[in-house]
Scaffold this active site. Sequence first.
Site, PDB file in Angstrom:
ATOM      1  CG  HIS A  84      -6.350  44.029 -93.986  1.00  0.00           C
ATOM      2  ND1 HIS A  84      -7.228  43.223 -93.309  1.00  0.00           N
ATOM      3  CD2 HIS A  84      -6.560  45.277 -93.528  1.00  0.00           C
ATOM      4  CE1 HIS A  84      -7.947  43.958 -92.475  1.00  0.00           C
ATOM      5  NE2 HIS A  84      -7.567  45.204 -92.605  1.00  0.00           N
ATOM      6  CE1 TYR A 215     -10.363  32.750 -95.420  1.00  0.00           C
ATOM      7  CE2 TYR A 215      -8.221  33.691 -94.883  1.00  0.00           C
ATOM      8  CZ  TYR A 215      -9.338  33.624 -95.699  1.00  0.00           C
ATOM      9  OH  TYR A 215      -9.408  34.457 -96.807  1.00  0.00           O
ATOM     10  N   PRO A 308     -16.741  32.275-101.981  1.00  0.00           N
ATOM     11  CG  PRO A 308     -18.338  32.936-100.425  1.00  0.00           C
ATOM     12  CD  PRO A 308     -17.944  31.793-101.285  1.00  0.00           C
ATOM     13  CE  LYS A 312      -7.835  35.171-105.514  1.00  0.00           C
ATOM     14  NZ  LYS A 312      -6.719  36.123-105.611  1.00  0.00           N
ATOM     15  CE1 TYR A 398      -7.055  35.226 -98.981  1.00  0.00           C
ATOM     16  CE2 TYR A 398      -5.387  36.673 -98.036  1.00  0.00           C
ATOM     17  CZ  TYR A 398      -6.676  36.143 -98.008  1.00  0.00           C
ATOM     18  OH  TYR A 398      -7.545  36.503 -97.036  1.00  0.00           O
TER      19      TYR A 398
END
Length: 401
Positions: A84, A215, A308, A312, A398
């Site tokens: 992704h 999100y 979460p 990471k 990220y």
Amino acid sequence: MIDHDSEWAVQSNRRAVGIVGAGPAGLTLGNLLREAGIPCVVLERGTREHVENRPRAGVLEHRAVQMLAAHGLADRLLQEADRHGSCEFRVDGVAHEVDYATLYDGQTHYIYPQQEVVKDLARHYVDERGGDVRWSVSDVELHDVETPEPALSWTNADGARERLECSFIAGADGFHGVARRSIPPGAVQEFSHQHGIEWLSILAEAPPSTHKVIYALHPDGFAGHMLRSSTVSRYYLQVPVDDTVDNWPDERVWTELHKRLALKDSDWRLNEGRIIEKRILDMRSHVVEPMNHGNLYLLGDAAHIITPVGAKGMNLALHDAEVLAAALTSYHRTGDDSGLRSYSEVCLRRVWRAQEFSQWMVFMIHRSPEPFLSRLGQARLEHLIGSRSSAGYFAQNYVGP
């Protein structure tokens, strides 16, 4: 050696490194040490079947996969994982995509459930490399960690006591494990932060409804849709602090997910399926500094807990194992202990950077009960969506530096 005069029969085996915990950190360390010719033993309180089927995280950073591949530990992962390079923020029913791979050197995430990582690591360590794991142990104790000759003792699956004399002990048994709790009070500093937010974590036998992580920001709270496999999906719902799973029957879960993830003017639909896990996540952060005490070295959740948000946790654990393995290998081959002395500093540099980014995201995707702070979080997200420089910062952190 069996001591028949003791209360229990105690088997004493000399090994270089004793590893407590057969999760991603412990098994990665075991594999890397085994590859380097350094003998070690892994202790695990669960059965192999339990450990290999325990659902947890599912997102691996580019750097972590490169490390595993370099040591021959990523063959199945590279064949089966989805890659992704973008994620989606949904705000008031409108989707905003962030192509973080394009923004950061083409680097992507690999979607591969943690239990599959553990299966692969256990197969390499036990079945292919002849590594030693003691499954189903209990009453583990750490001894003399401040001396050059620490030791581990435990009760094995048959009820007998065993003892392992070590040069070093690696504690990879989680926040509630015996390793962290064996450090005397005041010997290390512990930093903790409660974010004042809780999530309901849901795992369902439902095909993903998306090709990227979602999100979603909604007036009733955050919702997330994460991918795990072609048949299983992970979802998150922001819930009131001190809420309980009992307040969330399946019908209510799906109703709330449909509402918070909905898109305006779109035929997108959320796939439903049998819910196989529901649990409340206390969104907290915790860091132990330094990450060692004497000849005990902490890895993964034993050393640091992270929310979460940003995915990471497992990646930090794998990095800890990589750094410690390199330090132990150098020490055993040349006597150079500089890597051991700098282990905590090297790992904590990445840990604190990840904590900062996680806090940055937590603040951005949750609405605070305080209107001023809530509006600041909204401004941060608007800047991320509208500014290439802000999106670049997000991308670099990220996907992992």
